[in-house]
Design a protein around this motif. Structure first.
Motif, PDB file in Angstrom:
ATOM      1  N   GLU A  99      41.863  30.749  40.278  1.00  0.00           N
ATOM      2  CA  GLU A  99      42.721  30.178  41.312  1.00  0.00           C
ATOM      3  C   GLU A  99      42.500  30.807  42.679  1.00  0.00           C
ATOM      4  N   LEU A 100      41.730  31.883  42.694  1.00  0.00           N
ATOM      5  CA  LEU A 100      41.392  32.532  43.953  1.00  0.00           C
ATOM      6  C   LEU A 100      39.952  33.019  43.875  1.00  0.00           C
ATOM      7  N   VAL A 101      39.193  32.793  44.944  1.00  0.00           N
ATOM      8  CA  VAL A 101      37.833  33.309  45.057  1.00  0.00           C
ATOM      9  C   VAL A 101      37.771  34.229  46.270  1.00  0.00           C
ATOM     10  N   ILE A 102      37.345  35.459  46.052  1.00  0.00           N
ATOM     11  CA  ILE A 102      37.180  36.429  47.130  1.00  0.00           C
ATOM     12  C   ILE A 102      35.701  36.569  47.447  1.00  0.00           C
ATOM     13  N   ILE A 128      32.560  25.759  46.283  1.00  0.00           N
ATOM     14  CA  ILE A 128      33.746  26.195  45.543  1.00  0.00           C
ATOM     15  C   ILE A 128      34.808  25.107  45.553  1.00  0.00           C
ATOM     16  N   SER A 129      35.025  24.492  46.697  1.00  0.00           N
ATOM     17  CA  SER A 129      36.043  23.444  46.807  1.00  0.00           C
ATOM     18  C   SER A 129      35.710  22.225  45.966  1.00  0.00           C
ATOM     19  N   GLN A 130      34.436  21.912  45.846  1.00  0.00           N
ATOM     20  CA  GLN A 130      34.031  20.796  44.994  1.00  0.00           C
ATOM     21  C   GLN A 130      34.255  21.117  43.524  1.00  0.00           C
ATOM     22  N   LEU A 131      33.973  22.349  43.142  1.00  0.00           N
ATOM     23  CA  LEU A 131      34.180  22.769  41.760  1.00  0.00           C
ATOM     24  C   LEU A 131      35.659  22.912  41.430  1.00  0.00           C
ATOM     25  N   GLN A 159      41.679  23.295  44.002  1.00  0.00           N
ATOM     26  CA  GLN A 159      42.928  24.036  44.147  1.00  0.00           C
ATOM     27  C   GLN A 159      42.710  25.510  44.485  1.00  0.00           C
ATOM     28  N   ALA A 160      41.486  25.981  44.366  1.00  0.00           N
ATOM     29  CA  ALA A 160      41.235  27.407  44.568  1.00  0.00           C
ATOM     30  C   ALA A 160      41.381  27.802  46.030  1.00  0.00           C
ATOM     31  N   GLU A 161      42.024  28.933  46.259  1.00  0.00           N
ATOM     32  CA  GLU A 161      42.037  29.530  47.589  1.00  0.00           C
ATOM     33  C   GLU A 161      40.776  30.372  47.751  1.00  0.00           C
ATOM     34  N   ILE A 162      40.319  30.511  48.975  1.00  0.00           N
ATOM     35  CA  ILE A 162      39.104  31.265  49.256  1.00  0.00           C
ATOM     36  C   ILE A 162      39.397  32.255  50.375  1.00  0.00           C
TER      37      ILE A 162
END
Length: 259
Positions: A189-192, A213-216, A219-222
């Motif tokens: 849910e989060l990518v750093i 990342i957004s395509q995969l 909902q993930a925050e970056i």
């Protein structure tokens, strides 16, 4: 197939660069698939026990996964330095094949830490975490980090009972990692993206990475940050101290198995 964890796919696709249609498949036998299914099913059962225990103790557990050298331990050191006083306790289960290096680094920062050495293993599993939690004995209401073994493949396959999943990479890893290792980035849910201070010196397409990342995982925050300089660290601190991370552990009711 990984000899330790049994992870495999039904077939591997081999494609020569520059070709579109000529594929070669490597098929794995039924025994390999049964081994994988058995391992994952057994792991899920123990993971659910871990999850329920964490809920009962009101402990938030975050599974931090990423590349070797991405800066996972440095991120936790900086987190302890900035946030430890505002939390009942911060404890870390450190996963590596060998050495006590990372656990010692966390302890030097005043954190509670336990090293889990996997030997030839490429990931932590739920049984290791169950034993680790028993030995670590985190206090009720605390925050527990699991720093998984540096690996972009196997850690993503194994549910540990955590409530939150965070993927971490560094700009030094190259900008193709989300495309090459999609399962990890789609399960968090989060990518750093760490080592932002090195961006001026590298050929790293940040826009490309964020789009991948957004395509995969829409909902993930970056977060782009530097655990070394503190650049962008406020976003990580805010995420930790809001209901997105450190809150009453209610994930049991909403958990979806990772697959």
């Amino acid at each position: 197939m990984c000899n330790h964890c049994g992870c495999s796919s039904e077939k591997a696709l081999l494609t020569a660069p520059g070709t579109d249609s000529q594929h070669h498949h490597l098929h794995f036998d039924a025994h390999s698939l049964q081994l994988q299914q058995s391992l994952l099913a057994g792991n899920e059962a123990i993971a659910e026990q871990n999850r329920q225990w964490l809920v009962n103790q009101n402990i938030t557990c975050i599974n931090l996964m990423g590349t070797p050298g991405a800066g996972k331990t440095q991120l936790l050191e900086a987190t302890l330095a900035d946030l430890a006083e505002g939390l009942p306790e911060v404890a870390v289960l450190e996963g590596d094949q060998q050495t006590l290096n990372d656990a010692r680094r966390i302890q030097a920062m005043g954190g509670k830490a336990l090293q889990i050495n996997t030997g030839t293993g490429c990931h932590l599993d739920a049984e290791m975490i169950k034993a680790g939690l028993a030995a670590l004995s985190p206090v009720a209401g605390s925050l527990v980090f699991i720093e998984n073994v540096g690996n972009l493949v196997c850690p993503a396959l194994f549910d540990l009972g955590e409530q939150r999943r965070v993927a971490m990479m560094a700009v030094t890893d190259g900008d193709d990692k989300p495309e090459k290792y999609p399962h990890l980035f789609s399960s968090c849910e989060l990518v750093i993206i760490n080592k932002a201070d090195l961006l001026p010196y590298l050929e790293f397409d940040l826009t490309k990475v964020k789009q991948a990342i957004s395509q995969l995982n829409p909902q993930a925050e970056i977060f782009l940050l530097s655990a070394k300089t503190g650049e962008g660290f406020v976003d990580w601190e805010h995420w930790l101290t809001t209901s997105k991370a450190v809150s009453q552990a209610t994930a049991s009711a909403t958990h979806q198995p990772h697959g």
